[in-house]
Design a protein around this motif. Structure first.
Motif, PDB file in Angstrom:
ATOM      1  N   LEU A 180       0.845  -1.203   0.000  1.00  0.00           N
ATOM      2  CA  LEU A 180       0.000   0.000   0.000  1.00  0.00           C
ATOM      3  C   LEU A 180       0.878   1.250   0.000  1.00  0.00           C
ATOM      4  O   LEU A 180       0.636   2.196  -0.736  1.00  0.00           O
ATOM      5  CB  LEU A 180      -0.934   0.010   1.214  1.00  0.00           C
ATOM      6  N   ALA A 183       2.014   1.776  -3.389  1.00  0.00           N
ATOM      7  CA  ALA A 183       0.968   2.258  -4.287  1.00  0.00           C
ATOM      8  C   ALA A 183       0.717   3.752  -4.084  1.00  0.00           C
ATOM      9  O   ALA A 183       0.390   4.466  -5.021  1.00  0.00           O
ATOM     10  CB  ALA A 183      -0.326   1.480  -4.064  1.00  0.00           C
ATOM     11  N   LEU A 184       0.863   4.199  -2.845  1.00  0.00           N
ATOM     12  CA  LEU A 184       0.688   5.622  -2.575  1.00  0.00           C
ATOM     13  C   LEU A 184       1.990   6.323  -2.925  1.00  0.00           C
ATOM     14  O   LEU A 184       2.711   6.800  -2.062  1.00  0.00           O
ATOM     15  CB  LEU A 184       0.348   5.858  -1.099  1.00  0.00           C
ATOM     16  N   GLN A 222      -5.756   9.621   0.885  1.00  0.00           N
ATOM     17  CA  GLN A 222      -5.245   8.491   0.119  1.00  0.00           C
ATOM     18  C   GLN A 222      -5.600   7.170   0.801  1.00  0.00           C
ATOM     19  O   GLN A 222      -6.003   6.207   0.166  1.00  0.00           O
ATOM     20  CB  GLN A 222      -3.720   8.598  -0.039  1.00  0.00           C
ATOM     21  N   ALA A 226      -7.990   4.211  -0.745  1.00  0.00           N
ATOM     22  CA  ALA A 226      -7.494   2.842  -0.875  1.00  0.00           C
ATOM     23  C   ALA A 226      -8.458   1.871  -0.199  1.00  0.00           C
ATOM     24  O   ALA A 226      -8.783   0.807  -0.724  1.00  0.00           O
ATOM     25  CB  ALA A 226      -6.094   2.731  -0.275  1.00  0.00           C
ATOM     26  N   ASP A 666      -7.123   8.355  -9.246  1.00  0.00           N
ATOM     27  CA  ASP A 666      -6.672   7.329  -8.301  1.00  0.00           C
ATOM     28  C   ASP A 666      -6.463   5.960  -8.926  1.00  0.00           C
ATOM     29  O   ASP A 666      -6.464   4.942  -8.239  1.00  0.00           O
ATOM     30  CB  ASP A 666      -7.669   7.224  -7.143  1.00  0.00           C
ATOM     31  N   LEU A 669      -4.252   3.290  -7.467  1.00  0.00           N
ATOM     32  CA  LEU A 669      -4.639   2.481  -6.305  1.00  0.00           C
ATOM     33  C   LEU A 669      -5.443   1.236  -6.693  1.00  0.00           C
ATOM     34  O   LEU A 669      -5.607   0.321  -5.892  1.00  0.00           O
ATOM     35  CB  LEU A 669      -5.471   3.325  -5.338  1.00  0.00           C
ATOM     36  N   TRP A 672      -3.493  -2.080  -6.767  1.00  0.00           N
ATOM     37  CA  TRP A 672      -3.213  -2.507  -5.392  1.00  0.00           C
ATOM     38  C   TRP A 672      -4.461  -3.127  -4.779  1.00  0.00           C
ATOM     39  O   TRP A 672      -4.409  -4.191  -4.166  1.00  0.00           O
ATOM     40  CB  TRP A 672      -2.749  -1.327  -4.529  1.00  0.00           C
TER      41      TRP A 672
END
Ligand code: ADP
Ligand code: MG
Length: 705
Positions: A180, A183-184, A222, A226, A666, A669, A672
């Motif tokens: 994660l 991904a961010l 964020q 997610a 986004d 995301l 992920w």
């Protein structure tokens, strides 16, 4: 005394505010905790009048030195506030005795509003105010999305207590956190937990960048996005797994079987893309698990023959197939095509193709129902009539839905429950093939459609000539009519589409009837027909037959021809009031031409508003049409212009749209979320359930069809 006379438990009636909370879907503590502010107000500091700048929203504290009601230019309450550095006038056009009381001379108050300059000194219109004193909050004050019946103060309290009580424990296992963080992108700090993120977003400290909060790029946002995407992926993968546990008939496609006979009989060879998707479908049909496949292909890419081949597999294996289309005209076209392709192969087997529609005569309908029930009808083509209760299949193994976005979830479910009376009990449910000419952009496919398998025909049959698209003002109508004359003289055919039929004169839409009369007069050499949604079915059919047989040169219609009509000799499409159509609709309509060898054109006629220009969105749509004829590019721009809501149409009716995540910004995301959902379901099913319940509550069910 009867048992049911026991007193009902006392019910406290809901207050208006409680009802309003329910209406917003804020039922559980977690719903309240996930109800995030639209924006914030900064009440953490008090500005002095000496420092305050015009145009700024400030909080002041001072003493009321004067109060009066004046009547010029209109009735208003004027209050003078002195904060020791300067004075300022508070101005109220609507006010009550309570205002006068709270703002009496001598009162010490805290007020908030936008400072305005002016000849008579500075003022604030309709400031909010309360008695001075009390500590300044140490966080920005949240402003929540609300409704008229729900005061902010009440909602703030409700949210705060929801946030306090809700279970915000971590659902992600530690091993998913590094991915994660990755991904961010660009975020090096440890990932915020949901609890931290929510507490922060509800009560951000005074030093936070409002910009990062507002554009939702802040790490707290964020994390929320997610989480939300993960919930969406989870619920879709769950429904996919549930489906994988169901049974469906295994439909093999042996060499020399019906589908190969059909292939050999076709007047053309499949494109590589068609071959590929036929393979994908055949592979699914051979499995004992129901297929749920979306076949997407641009208008004219040749989906019908793919459907016919799938039907041939099912029929060849000894089962029935049903094909459902949203309109009678479209169903009719399918019927004609499929009869032409399949009946020569079915006749030797003693089987045939049945036809079902709402407008059918009772006698014919009864006859068709009998054919379907006995199994003599190997294929059933029709409209919604196909899913009605009286329709009993003998053994249905494959249901095909054309233009799937026109159908709702319930209708698709109905088809799935119709396996039939003679099917062996262990057969399970039919395979489902959905077709669409509105390609789904990749991000949407990955999010809202993640529970489906998608096959894409990304190639048009050879020999198509590109369509030239022109945008012209309605003032050039005469030229357009000359162009039609030239096409008709060459033996070509023309569509002229009008947006509405006699809906409302006030809207000033030129209606199809008037246009029909106009063109009939202007083009005496051609037969000009009219087709609109209010005509009886038989009449529609007669008109359509004249056009598809080439007798009629010009067809004026409302959008009934929007989907699926296939007349290869048509080479010109004129769309009147093109500015009123949506982008995908325009693209679909344009796809009605360019199906034969002749060079084809599409004329988008627009009518600018009186003395003005077309609006920005309308121009963006027309520009996109001229720029590209690639359905995927069109879909991408459409998503940009309209957002996902309209795109999903019936599929999403009632289902939650993404509230926080935005597929345009986004997308990073999504991948992920997909992988994390899989890992969670494989290794932590209880956490997966917890996560879905938290985010979707009872709404997850909607996603399953
Ligand atoms: P759509 O995908 O829009 O439903 P259709 O199935 O109506 O498209 O096909 C459009 C036209 O192209 C039809 O006339 C069809 O018979 C023809 N067609 C389909 N596949 C091929 C092919 N491989 N080669 C030539 N013509 C084809
Ligand atoms: Mg079609």
């Amino acid at each position: 005394m009867s048992a049911d006379a026991a007193p009902a438990p006392p019910h406290k009636p809901l207050s208006a505010a409680q009802k309003a909370l329910r209406k917003l879907g804020l039922l559980r503590d977690i719903d309240l905790a996930l109800h995030l502010p639209l924006r914030y107000e900064d009440e953490t500091r008090i500005t002095t009048l000496a420092q305050a700048r015009e145009g700024e929203v400030v909080q002041l504290e001072g003493v009321v030195t004067q109060q009066e009601i004046t009547y010029r230019p209109r009735r208003q309450l004027l209050v003078t506030l002195d904060d020791g550095t300067d004075t300022c006038t508070l101005r109220f056009f609507t006010f009550y005795p309570s205002h006068q009381k709270a703002l009496a001379v001598g009162a010490r108050v805290r007020v908030r509003g936008e400072i305005r300059g002016g000849f008579l000194g500075r003022s604030i219109m309709h400031p909010s105010f309360h008695a001075a004193g009390g500590e300044l909050p140490d966080a920005l004050t949240p402003v929540y999305p609300s409704s008229a019946q729900l005061p902010q103060a009440y909602l703030r309290k409700a949210v705060a207590s929801g946030l306090r009580r809700a279970d915000l424990s971590e659902t992600l296992p530690p091993e998913l956190l590094p991915s994660l963080r990755q991904a961010l992108q660009g975020q090096h700090a440890p990932v915020m937990s949901l609890r931290e993120a929510l507490h922060f977003l509800h009560h951000p400290g005074p030093d936070v960048s409002l910009a990062a909060l507002e554009d939702r790029s802040h790490p707290a946002w964020q994390r929320l996005k997610a989480e939300e995407l993960l919930a969406q992926q989870l619920s879709q993968q769950m429904s996919r797994r549930e489906r994988d546990a169901l049974r469906a008939p295994r439909l093999g496609a042996p060499a020399g079987g019906l589908h190969e006979q059909l292939l050999a009989a076709l007047p053309f060879a499949l494109t590589a893309a068609q071959r590929r998707v036929v393979e994908e479908i055949a592979h699914d049909l051979a499995r004992p698990v129901p297929m749920h496949r979306l076949l997407q292909g641009d208008v004219g890419s040749g989906k019908t023959v793919v459907a016919a081949l799938a039907a041939a597999v099912a029929i060849g294996a000894g089962w029935q197939c049903a094909l459902m289309a949203p309109t009678e005209i479209l169903a009719e076209q399918h019927f004609a095509k499929l009869v032409g392709w399949l009946e020569p192969l079915l006749a030797p087997l003693g089987k045939r193709v049945a036809w079902l529609t709402g407008s059918q005569k009772k006698k014919q309908r009864t006859e068709m129902l009998a054919l379907i029930a006995s199994g003599e009808a190997a294929l059933v083509v029709g409209t919604h009539a196909v899913i009605q209760d009286q329709v009993r299949f003998q053994r249905l193994a494959l249901a095909i839905i054309d233009e799937q976005h026109r159908f709702g979830v319930a209708q698709r479910l109905a088809l799935r429950s119709k396996t039939g009376d003679d099917a062996p009990a262990q057969a399970g449910e039919p395979h489902l093939l959905m077709m669409t000419a509105t390609p789904i952009p990749r991000t949407l496919a990955m999010s809202y459609y993640a529970d489906l398998d998608v096959s894409t025909i990304d190639e048009l049959p050879p020999g198509r000539t590109p369509i030239v698209t022109k945008v012209v003002a309605d003032s050039r109508r005469a030229e357009v009519i000359e162009r039609i004359r030239a096409q008709v003289a060459q033996g070509r055919q023309v569509y002229w589409v009008c947006p509405l039929i006699e809906e409302s004169e006030a809207l000033d839409l030129s209606n199809a009837t008037a246009t029909h009369a106009e063109l009939s007069t202007a083009l005496p050499e051609a037969m000009v027909g009219l087709l609109h949604s209010r005509m009886p079915a038989a009449e529609k059919k007669a008109v359509m037959t004249l056009f598809s047989e080439g007798v009629m040169g010009v067809l004026v219609s409302t959008t009934v021809i929007e989907v699926g009509v296939d007349v290869p000799n048509a080479s010109l499409m004129v769309i009147e009031h093109a500015e009123r159509f949506g982008l995908s609709q325009l693209h679909q309509l344009r796809g009605r031409v360019g199906r034969g060898a002749a060079a084809s054109a599409c004329v988008l006629m627009y009518t600018p508003p009186e003395g003005g220009r077309l609006g920005e969105t309308a121009r963006a749509r027309l520009r996109a049409m001229v720029d590209t004829s690639d359905g995927f590019e069109i879909a991408r721009r459409d998503l940009e212009i309209r957002g996902p809501g309209e795109f999903l149409g019936a599929r999403q009716s009632g289902a939650p749209l993404l509230r926080f995540a935005d597929l345009a910004t986004d997308a990073h995301l999504l991948g992920w979320a997909r992988d994390a959902a899989r890992a969670l379901l494989d290794h932590h099913p209880a956490r997966a359930d917890q996560h879905v319940a938290r985010w979707l509550g009872g709404k997850a069910e909607y996603l399953k069809a």
